[in-house]
Motif scaffolding. Structure first.
Motif, PDB file in Angstrom:
ATOM      1  N   MET A   1      -6.050   1.073   2.214  1.00  0.00           N
ATOM      2  CA  MET A   1      -5.239   2.081   2.668  1.00  0.00           C
ATOM      3  C   MET A   1      -5.998   3.165   3.500  1.00  0.00           C
ATOM      4  O   MET A   1      -7.454   3.249   3.509  1.00  0.00           O
TER       5      MET A   1
ATOM      6  N   TYR B   1       0.822  -0.977  -0.065  1.00  0.00           N
ATOM      7  CA  TYR B   1      -0.096  -0.018  -0.137  1.00  0.00           C
ATOM      8  C   TYR B   1       0.932   1.036  -0.104  1.00  0.00           C
ATOM      9  O   TYR B   1       0.347   2.314  -0.582  1.00  0.00           O
ATOM     10  N   GLU B   2       1.891   1.230   0.663  1.00  0.00           N
ATOM     11  CA  GLU B   2       2.649   2.330   0.890  1.00  0.00           C
ATOM     12  C   GLU B   2       3.860   2.670  -0.454  1.00  0.00           C
ATOM     13  O   GLU B   2       3.680   3.841  -0.955  1.00  0.00           O
TER      14      GLU B   2
ATOM     15  N   LYS C   1       0.850   3.951  -2.962  1.00  0.00           N
ATOM     16  CA  LYS C   1       0.568   5.631  -2.573  1.00  0.00           C
ATOM     17  C   LYS C   1       1.612   6.254  -3.199  1.00  0.00           C
ATOM     18  O   LYS C   1       1.634   7.512  -3.775  1.00  0.00           O
ATOM     19  N   SER C   2       3.161   6.116  -2.936  1.00  0.00           N
ATOM     20  CA  SER C   2       4.235   6.848  -3.491  1.00  0.00           C
ATOM     21  C   SER C   2       4.082   6.785  -5.202  1.00  0.00           C
ATOM     22  O   SER C   2       4.280   7.794  -5.495  1.00  0.00           O
TER      23      SER C   2
ATOM     24  N   ALA D   1      -4.542   8.326   1.588  1.00  0.00           N
ATOM     25  CA  ALA D   1      -3.933   7.683   0.389  1.00  0.00           C
ATOM     26  C   ALA D   1      -4.951   7.545  -0.663  1.00  0.00           C
ATOM     27  O   ALA D   1      -4.649   7.658  -1.912  1.00  0.00           O
ATOM     28  N   ASN D   2      -6.134   7.038  -0.458  1.00  0.00           N
ATOM     29  CA  ASN D   2      -7.159   6.662  -1.233  1.00  0.00           C
ATOM     30  C   ASN D   2      -7.666   8.036  -2.022  1.00  0.00           C
ATOM     31  O   ASN D   2      -7.820   8.231  -3.189  1.00  0.00           O
TER      32      ASN D   2
ATOM     33  N   VAL E   1      -5.463  10.345  -2.872  1.00  0.00           N
ATOM     34  CA  VAL E   1      -4.572  10.744  -3.646  1.00  0.00           C
ATOM     35  C   VAL E   1      -4.615   9.967  -4.883  1.00  0.00           C
ATOM     36  O   VAL E   1      -4.500  10.524  -5.871  1.00  0.00           O
ATOM     37  N   ILE E   2      -5.052   8.845  -4.839  1.00  0.00           N
ATOM     38  CA  ILE E   2      -5.240   8.154  -5.767  1.00  0.00           C
ATOM     39  C   ILE E   2      -6.557   8.400  -6.764  1.00  0.00           C
ATOM     40  O   ILE E   2      -6.662   8.514  -7.901  1.00  0.00           O
TER      41      ILE E   2
ATOM     42  N   VAL F   1      -8.032   0.154  -2.328  1.00  0.00           N
ATOM     43  CA  VAL F   1      -8.749   1.434  -2.406  1.00  0.00           C
ATOM     44  C   VAL F   1     -10.255   1.098  -1.898  1.00  0.00           C
ATOM     45  O   VAL F   1     -11.337   1.103  -2.681  1.00  0.00           O
TER      46      VAL F   1
ATOM     47  N   ALA G   1       1.528   6.748  -6.798  1.00  0.00           N
ATOM     48  CA  ALA G   1       0.342   7.494  -7.537  1.00  0.00           C
ATOM     49  C   ALA G   1       0.843   9.072  -7.270  1.00  0.00           C
ATOM     50  O   ALA G   1       0.294   9.783  -8.107  1.00  0.00           O
ATOM     51  N   GLU G   2       1.802   9.328  -6.298  1.00  0.00           N
ATOM     52  CA  GLU G   2       2.045  10.838  -6.246  1.00  0.00           C
ATOM     53  C   GLU G   2       3.334  11.066  -7.070  1.00  0.00           C
ATOM     54  O   GLU G   2       3.311  12.403  -7.507  1.00  0.00           O
TER      55      GLU G   2
END
Length: 686
Positions: A574, A269-270, A273-274, A578-579, A581-582, A569, A276-277
């Motif tokens: 997450m 998940y981490e 998230k990274s 984080a969700n 951000v996605i 998601v 996606a950013e």
């Protein structure tokens, strides 16, 4: 919890030896191998339910003990790539006095064997796993009817026994409708459940809950009444110390397994998230790794023929691509043969009249710098061709690789010959999606993997290719002239256009309610007028209505959201941050693609889009559907969809204003802008 019932059966006048039967609800064959081995040591016939194996790992049971033969069934919807569920199996100890035959029952919950001997009567054994309370009574009765059919089929000529997990407790005072039907099945066929036989020491229960509050008798071995007195011993393994030891270690193993899975999930998940950013490409790579692979096709239909097994499917693909890429002898009718002959004669005359006929660009030597620059553009992680040469070999091979590759390219240009191995390729078929028929080869896109060496050489000479053509005209005759020009060019240079995929839209002012039914020709083919066309991911409507496009966008937002459920998601995956951000970096840009060109949206369409975003916020935050709208959006710091679309439009306008005047889109922008200004001036002078 797994449960075991063991009984010994001695059938006088039928069998000389003692047969030891065992029925066990495994709840996962991989979890208790040591205990499984101890059960097999005490059994001659072992009936297993809920082994949870699929086609790719069912060999675990087949190879577990060489002293046993295995017959099995696999749970419904268990492919080679997914975790198995349900399933039954029978393990029979190999004996020189009996031959073991598989009954080949086409059922995902029932399997059977037949023991044949020249001296004694044949025996049939059926292992069954009837549906649990999660299923309706109709589903339960369907499988019970299947069991009745199989038993009636084999009981006339064989001594037939039934064992397994029936998921019904007939000892309970409150008998359900399922239990009534099961009891009627036993009475009609004079069967006796071994655990309930009078005078036999049997288990009081075969299942208990973790807190030991619920105890039920769900597993039975049903035998004909005429041999029911020949059961000398019956017991449940619940009181066996080895069983409790097995359950203790299994519980500890699953605890550590859950902890390891949780830690692995948090790390993934981490990473997602990274990605996606920072890098959308890396985000999709990680998503594809975590998703379960789609099932391969098991049927292909072409030219009226149907292929179901792997060999026939491959042969049908071969026939399809052979027909697709073959000339079929109609090139003279499709293309301009006179022009082809003219160009061919011109080239031959030019070669004959010039002893040193050269093309300077092709005769020059390729330098190492050119090769190095081209190889640096290669991407890692790509599939190799038939020569198994990967991009990484060329990228990190050093100067020695560059030198030999450069010499190879020079020899190819000098000899005007491409090696045969460079002309071979591996065709990979990719499904086009959109719920098209998977059994039709026309709904797949062919991707050919060739040698990376020839692909790199092609990049030194040919940089860009395009195959889409868009024609714009303000009149019917003008568009037909453009189509004739394209068709003539295609005939001359031997290009093929698929007229069936060509679309025609007619845009006219709103005051013309009834539009003429134009038909255009492209050679011998006709192109009919369409009301809507999806081009480059954008829905174009000639009536300029936008509701259909907005409705499709709302559905796409929800569909894209739920497609990412398995990768975290969701409320239990997450974190909401984080969700979000996605949602902002992946889902919204995908669904709002080309929103800069949408034009004006009415209040109803804006409300539909805002409602789709509020659905996401309530879903992620676990809010009630009646929660205030402002709190949903503000808690996650999201823009309104209307404001986001306006932002994209302003950014797009800035890119148009900064574009070079030589580009086509800038020229169209200037033309349309001039038309608007001239219309405003004419309106002001009136």
């Amino acid at each position: 919890m797994g449960r075991v019932t063991v009984f010994q059966l001695q059938i006088f006048k039928l069998l000389i030896v003692m047969l030891r039967f065992c029925t066990w609800n495994m709840r996962g064959a991989m979890y208790g191998t040591s205990y499984f081995q101890s059960i097999l040591e005490k059994s001659d016939i072992c009936l297993l339910t809920e082994h949870w194996l699929n086609k790719s790992n069912i060999s675990f049971l087949e190879n577990f003990d060489s002293r046993f033969d295995t017959v099995y069934s696999i749970g419904m919807n268990c492919s080679s790539y997914t975790k198995g569920s349900g399933g039954t199996a029978i393990l029979v100890r190999k004996s020189p006095g009996y031959k073991i035959y598989n009954l080949n029952l086409k059922n995902d919950r029932i399997c059977g064997i037949k023991l044949c001997s020249n001296e004694y009567q044949d025996i049939c054994v059926l292992c069954v796993l009837l549906p649990s309370t999660n299923y309706t009574q109709e589903v339960y009765l369907k499988y019970l009817d299947d069991l009745c059919k199989y038993y009636d089929m084999y009981c006339e000529d064989n001594v037939t026994l039934i064992g397994g997990d029936f998921n019904i407790d007939i000892t309970n005072q409150n008998i359900s409708g399922k239990a009534v039907n099961y009891i009627e099945f036993l009475k009609d066929r004079n069967l006796c459940p071994a655990p309930l036989k009078q005078g036999c020491l049997g288990p009081m229960y075969t299942f208990r809950s973790k807190d030991d509050n619920i105890r039920t008798l769900l597993d039975y071995v049903c035998i004909p009444e005429f041999i029911s007195n020949d059961i000398p011993f019956l017991k449940s393994q619940k009181g066996d110390p080895s069983y409790h030891n097995y359950k203790l270690h299994k519980r500890e193993f699953r605890k550590h397994k859950r902890q390891a899975e949780k830690q692995w999930q948090e790390e993934k998940y981490e990473e997602i998230k990274s990605a996606a950013e920072l890098d959308i490409e890396q985000f999709y790579k990680r998503v594809r790794r975590m998703r379960k692979p789609s099932s391969s096709i098991n049927k292909l239909i072409y030219n009226g023929n149907v292929a179901t097994d792997d060999v026939n499917v491959c042969e049908m693909w071969s026939d399809y691509f052979h027909d697709l890429y073959s000339d079929n002898g109609d090139s003279d009718n499709l293309f301009d043969t006179n022009f082809f002959k003219k160009i061919k004669d011109f080239i031959q005359t030019y070669i004959d009249s010039n002893d040193n006929c050269v093309i300077p660009y092709l005769e020059r030597k390729i330098t190492i710098d050119e090769v190095s620059e081209q190889l640096r553009s290669l991407k890692c992680g790509k599939a190799p061709g038939p020569d198994y040469l990967c991009n990484e070999h060329l990228l990190y091979g050093g100067k020695a690789i560059l030198t030999y590759v450069c010499k190879l390219y020079d020899i190819i240009l000098k000899t005007e010959y491409i090696p045969l191995c460079f002309r071979h390729g591996i065709i990979i078929t990719l499904y086009k999606g959109n719920n098209k028929d998977k059994s039709s080869p026309n709904n797949y896109r062919a991707v050919t993997l060739t040698s990376q060496l020839i692909e790199s050489k092609s990049g030194l000479i040919i940089e860009h290719l395009a195959d889409d053509t868009t024609l714009l005209s303000s009149s019917k005759n003008g568009l037909q002239i453009l189509l004739n020009i394209v068709h003539e060019y295609a005939q001359r240079w031997r290009l093929k256009y698929n007229a069936l995929k060509s679309k025609f839209l007619l845009f006219s002012p709103k005051k013309y309610m009834q539009k003429p039914d134009y038909v255009f020709s492209f050679g011998d083919a006709t192109i009919l007028m369409n009301a809507t066309v999806t081009y480059a991911g954008t829905l174009l409507d000639c009536s300029r209505r936008t509701f259909g496009r907005t409705d499709m966008t709302c559905k796409k937002l929800k569909r894209k959201l739920h497609s990412l459920y398995n990768i975290g998601v969701n409320p239990n995956g997450m974190s909401p941050v984080a969700n979000t951000v996605i949602w902002k970096r992946v889902i919204l840009p995908c669904a709002l693609y080309a929103c800069e060109l949408w034009g004006h949206l009415n209040s109803t369409e804006i409300g539909m889009l805002e409602q789709a975003q509020r659905y996401f916020t309530r879903f992620i935050l676990c809010f009630d559907k009646r929660s205030p709208n402002d709190s949903c959006i503000s808690n996650l710091g999201l823009w309104t969809i209307e404001g986001l679309i306006d932002k994209f439009k302003i950014l797009f306008l800035g890119r148009l204003c900064r574009a070079s005047v030589t580009t086509t889109h800038k020229q169209l922008f200037n033309l349309r802008l001039g038309q608007i200004f001239s219309e405003d001036l004419a309106r002001n002078h009136q």
